[in-house]
Design an enzyme around this catalytic site. Structure first.
Site, PDB file in Angstrom:
ATOM      1  N   GLU A  73      -0.520  -3.063  -1.499  1.00 43.53           N
ATOM      2  CA  GLU A  73      -1.377  -4.257  -1.525  1.00 43.53           C
ATOM      3  C   GLU A  73      -0.680  -5.494  -2.096  1.00 43.53           C
ATOM      4  OE1 GLU A  73      -4.570  -4.010  -4.528  1.00 43.53           O
ATOM      5  OE2 GLU A  73      -3.962  -1.936  -4.851  1.00 43.53           O
ATOM      6  N   HIS A 114       0.209  -9.108  -9.623  1.00 46.89           N
ATOM      7  CA  HIS A 114      -0.282  -7.750  -9.852  1.00 46.89           C
ATOM      8  C   HIS A 114       0.662  -6.723  -9.232  1.00 46.89           C
ATOM      9  CE1 HIS A 114      -1.700  -7.529  -5.656  1.00 46.89           C
ATOM     10  NE2 HIS A 114      -2.196  -8.739  -5.828  1.00 46.89           N
ATOM     11  N   GLU A 122      -3.983  -4.882   2.280  1.00 46.73           N
ATOM     12  CA  GLU A 122      -3.886  -3.578   1.630  1.00 46.73           C
ATOM     13  C   GLU A 122      -4.293  -2.467   2.570  1.00 46.73           C
ATOM     14  OE1 GLU A 122      -5.782  -1.447  -2.354  1.00 46.73           O
ATOM     15  OE2 GLU A 122      -6.755  -3.188  -1.463  1.00 46.73           O
ATOM     16  N   TYR A 165      -0.805 -15.878  -3.843  1.00 45.94           N
ATOM     17  CA  TYR A 165      -1.948 -16.670  -4.312  1.00 45.94           C
ATOM     18  C   TYR A 165      -1.469 -18.080  -4.624  1.00 45.94           C
ATOM     19  CZ  TYR A 165      -3.356 -11.847  -4.733  1.00 45.94           C
ATOM     20  OH  TYR A 165      -3.590 -10.525  -4.462  1.00 45.94           O
ATOM     21  N   HIS A 170     -10.018 -10.653  -9.723  1.00 47.49           N
ATOM     22  CA  HIS A 170     -11.184  -9.791  -9.766  1.00 47.49           C
ATOM     23  C   HIS A 170     -12.467 -10.615  -9.646  1.00 47.49           C
ATOM     24  CE1 HIS A 170      -8.538  -6.603 -11.875  1.00 47.49           C
ATOM     25  NE2 HIS A 170      -8.632  -6.350 -10.586  1.00 47.49           N
ATOM     26  N   ASP A 218     -37.711   2.864 -18.240  1.00 49.56           N
ATOM     27  CA  ASP A 218     -37.422   4.187 -17.682  1.00 49.56           C
ATOM     28  C   ASP A 218     -36.423   4.097 -16.532  1.00 49.56           C
ATOM     29  OD1 ASP A 218     -39.039   2.906 -15.863  1.00 49.56           O
ATOM     30  OD2 ASP A 218     -40.315   4.644 -15.449  1.00 49.56           O
ATOM     31  N   HIS A 237      -8.543   4.018  -8.673  1.00 47.19           N
ATOM     32  CA  HIS A 237      -7.260   4.086  -9.388  1.00 47.19           C
ATOM     33  C   HIS A 237      -7.141   5.520  -9.887  1.00 47.19           C
ATOM     34  CE1 HIS A 237      -8.120  -0.398 -10.018  1.00 47.19           C
ATOM     35  NE2 HIS A 237      -7.158  -0.301  -9.130  1.00 47.19           N
ATOM     36  N   ASP A 281     -11.621  -7.520  -0.692  1.00 48.40           N
ATOM     37  CA  ASP A 281     -11.136  -6.290  -1.302  1.00 48.40           C
ATOM     38  C   ASP A 281     -12.373  -5.413  -1.439  1.00 48.40           C
ATOM     39  OD1 ASP A 281      -9.941  -4.234  -2.732  1.00 48.40           O
ATOM     40  OD2 ASP A 281      -8.644  -5.589  -3.864  1.00 48.40           O
ATOM     41  N   ASP A 297      -9.623   2.034  -0.136  1.00 50.06           N
ATOM     42  CA  ASP A 297      -9.340   0.772  -0.830  1.00 50.06           C
ATOM     43  C   ASP A 297      -8.673  -0.168   0.167  1.00 50.06           C
ATOM     44  OD1 ASP A 297      -8.897  -1.214  -2.668  1.00 50.06           O
ATOM     45  OD2 ASP A 297      -7.740   0.014  -4.067  1.00 50.06           O
ATOM     46  N   HIS A 356      -1.100   1.772  -6.248  1.00 50.58           N
ATOM     47  CA  HIS A 356      -1.635   2.696  -7.251  1.00 50.58           C
ATOM     48  C   HIS A 356      -2.075   3.966  -6.541  1.00 50.58           C
ATOM     49  CE1 HIS A 356      -5.787   1.745  -5.969  1.00 50.58           C
ATOM     50  NE2 HIS A 356      -5.473   0.470  -6.072  1.00 50.58           N
ATOM     51  N   ARG A 385      -4.291 -11.368   0.386  1.00 47.40           N
ATOM     52  CA  ARG A 385      -3.894 -10.012   0.011  1.00 47.40           C
ATOM     53  C   ARG A 385      -4.175  -9.108   1.204  1.00 47.40           C
ATOM     54  NH1 ARG A 385      -6.165  -9.756  -4.561  1.00 47.40           N
ATOM     55  NH2 ARG A 385      -8.095  -8.604  -4.234  1.00 47.40           N
TER      56      ARG A 385
END
Length: 430
Positions: A384, A355, A399, A388, A246, A41, A366, A263, A274, A359, A397
């Site tokens: 951002e 990357h 941002e 790396y 990620h 449940d 996003h 992040d 973000d 955005h 990074r």
């Protein structure tokens, strides 16, 4: 809801903008999201469909919004259908929207219970020619689960096959990408909560702490400031974990000499912030770490200046790539031969910065926005860049979230969140 009430005039304005783009004699329908089951449940926490929230402010399951601006009955031009509340529901689940509270929240005067939906909707469809359905066509969307909206759209097209069907998505992509001042204030609140959490962890981090302990510190600060929590799955990546874009396990111990890439950011009232920051576990950058850090910061600052009305998305990323290439040459990560011999489809800088730089941001992290159209004032973007370097055991990074201005540089909603390397060191060692 944890968040404070939002002025219903925001949603009144949003509906007016949407209906002004509809075809004559058409109606549009929007459904709340499902509450998704886990097992037995148990269910996942409810997350409202962003489009029905954008147009009504209703943050409750089993709700339907119908917009029919040309309806012969004036009181049927905007209708909310809600799950009927009762004493049993109030005891077991808590308060649900009453018709009076729904009006206060949304500015919509006509509210019916869901039990009346099919009868009234049949009448509305007999008076209309086109029906707008709500579909998710975001360029990053990859959906395997059938949603409540999907089931409704299937039912609608089978029940009323003679109607023309149109899509709400193209209208919403444009409308939602340009923010109302109230929306910008809500995103600013999410950014301010994120600032409190980041300052909290600057005083908490030291060699030996675990990534998940840092995550817990941030969640504590989010919840105590009226946020539901993280706007997206948090990334707290120490050492080489930062080179996994990620990385979300957050289960490693932070070692002396390593960096931690964050992040992580709060939501507020369904609006996202973000943030990315990178800090030294022991409170002191090495010379090499600081050199790379400052290179990323320079790219971020220069990229931000490019976010002005009229800028095209594709051109923006080409320009940022040139800025990043210059910095990578300065760091010795690229040489002139790498650049001269690069593949135009995958430039040399992509080895270290693979990357995108920005955005859209808003109700979704996003957020909606059409990438082939020029940028406009009051669009909100992340900036951002990152570098790396798996061979050196760290990635960086940085941002911030910024609002495109009619004139001048974008407004940085995260201008108060520490970012200069020296300030971070000072705060960690104070």
């Amino acid at each position: 809801m944890k968040y404070l009430p939002i002025d219903s005039q925001l949603f009144v304005r949003n509906r007016k903008k949407f209906t002004s783009e509809m075809k004559p004699n058409s109606l549009a329908v929007f459904n709340s999201n499902d509450i998704y089951p886990i097992g037995a449940d148990s269910t996942m926490p409810f997350q409202q469909d962003r489009n029905i929230f954008y147009l009504s402010g209703v943050d409750q399951e089993e709700s339907i919004l119908v917009l029919f601006p040309d309806c012969p009955k004036e009181n049927h031009r905007e209708i909310l259908f809600l799950r009927e509340t009762n004493d049993h529901i109030a005891v077991w689940e808590g308060e649900k929207l009453t018709k009076e509270k729904a009006l206060e929240t949304s500015g919509i005067k006509t509210v019916y219970w869901l039990s009346e939906f099919e009868r009234i909707f049949k009448e509305l469809m007999s008076q209309s020619e086109t029906v707008y359905i709500n579909t998710n066509e975001h360029y990053r969307a990859s959906i395997e689960t059938q949603t409540r909206e999907d089931r409704f759209n299937k039912w609608l097209k089978e029940k009323f096959p003679a109607h023309s069907v149109a899509k709400s998505n193209p209208i919403l992509q444009r409308l939602r990408s340009v923010k109302d001042p109230v929306e910008i204030a809500l995103i600013q609140e999410a950014c301010d909560i994120t600032e409190k959490a980041f300052r909290r962890v600057l005083g908490f981090v030291k060699p030996g702490v675990w990534e998940y302990e840092i995550e817990a510190e941030m969640m504590h600060e989010f919840l105590r400031n009226r946020s539901k929590g993280f706007a997206y799955t948090p990334i707290i990546a120490s050492g080489n974990n930062a080179n996994v874009l990620h990385y979300i396990e957050n289960n490693k111990q932070c070692q002396d000499g390593d960096l931690i890439l964050f992040d992580t950011a709060a939501e507020y009232a369904n609006y996202s912030s973000d943030l990315s920051r990178t800090i030294p576990v022991n409170g002191k950058f090495t010379d090499r770490q600081k050199a790379v850090y400052n290179a990323v910061l320079r790219v971020k600052d220069e990229a931000t200046k490019l976010l002005v009305p009229g800028t095209l998305w594709a051109d923006y990323h080409v320009e940022v790539g040139k800025i990043m290439t210059s910095e990578l040459l300065g760091l010795g990560l690229l040489d002139k031969a790498d650049v001269q011999n690069e593949n135009p489809d995958w430039p040399a800088y992509k080895k270290y910065f693979m990357h995108g730089t920005s955005h859209h941001m808003g109700l979704d992290t996003h957020d909606y926005g059409i990438l082939t159209e020029p940028m406009k004032a009051n669009m909100v973007f992340t900036v951002e860049p990152g570098i790396y370097i798996p061979d050196e055991g760290f990635g960086i990074r940085l941002e911030d979230d910024v609002v495109v201005q009619e004139k001048g540089e974008p407004l940085n909603l995260m201008k108060n969140i520490p970012i200069e390397a020296e300030e971070i060191e000072a705060l960690m060692n104070s």
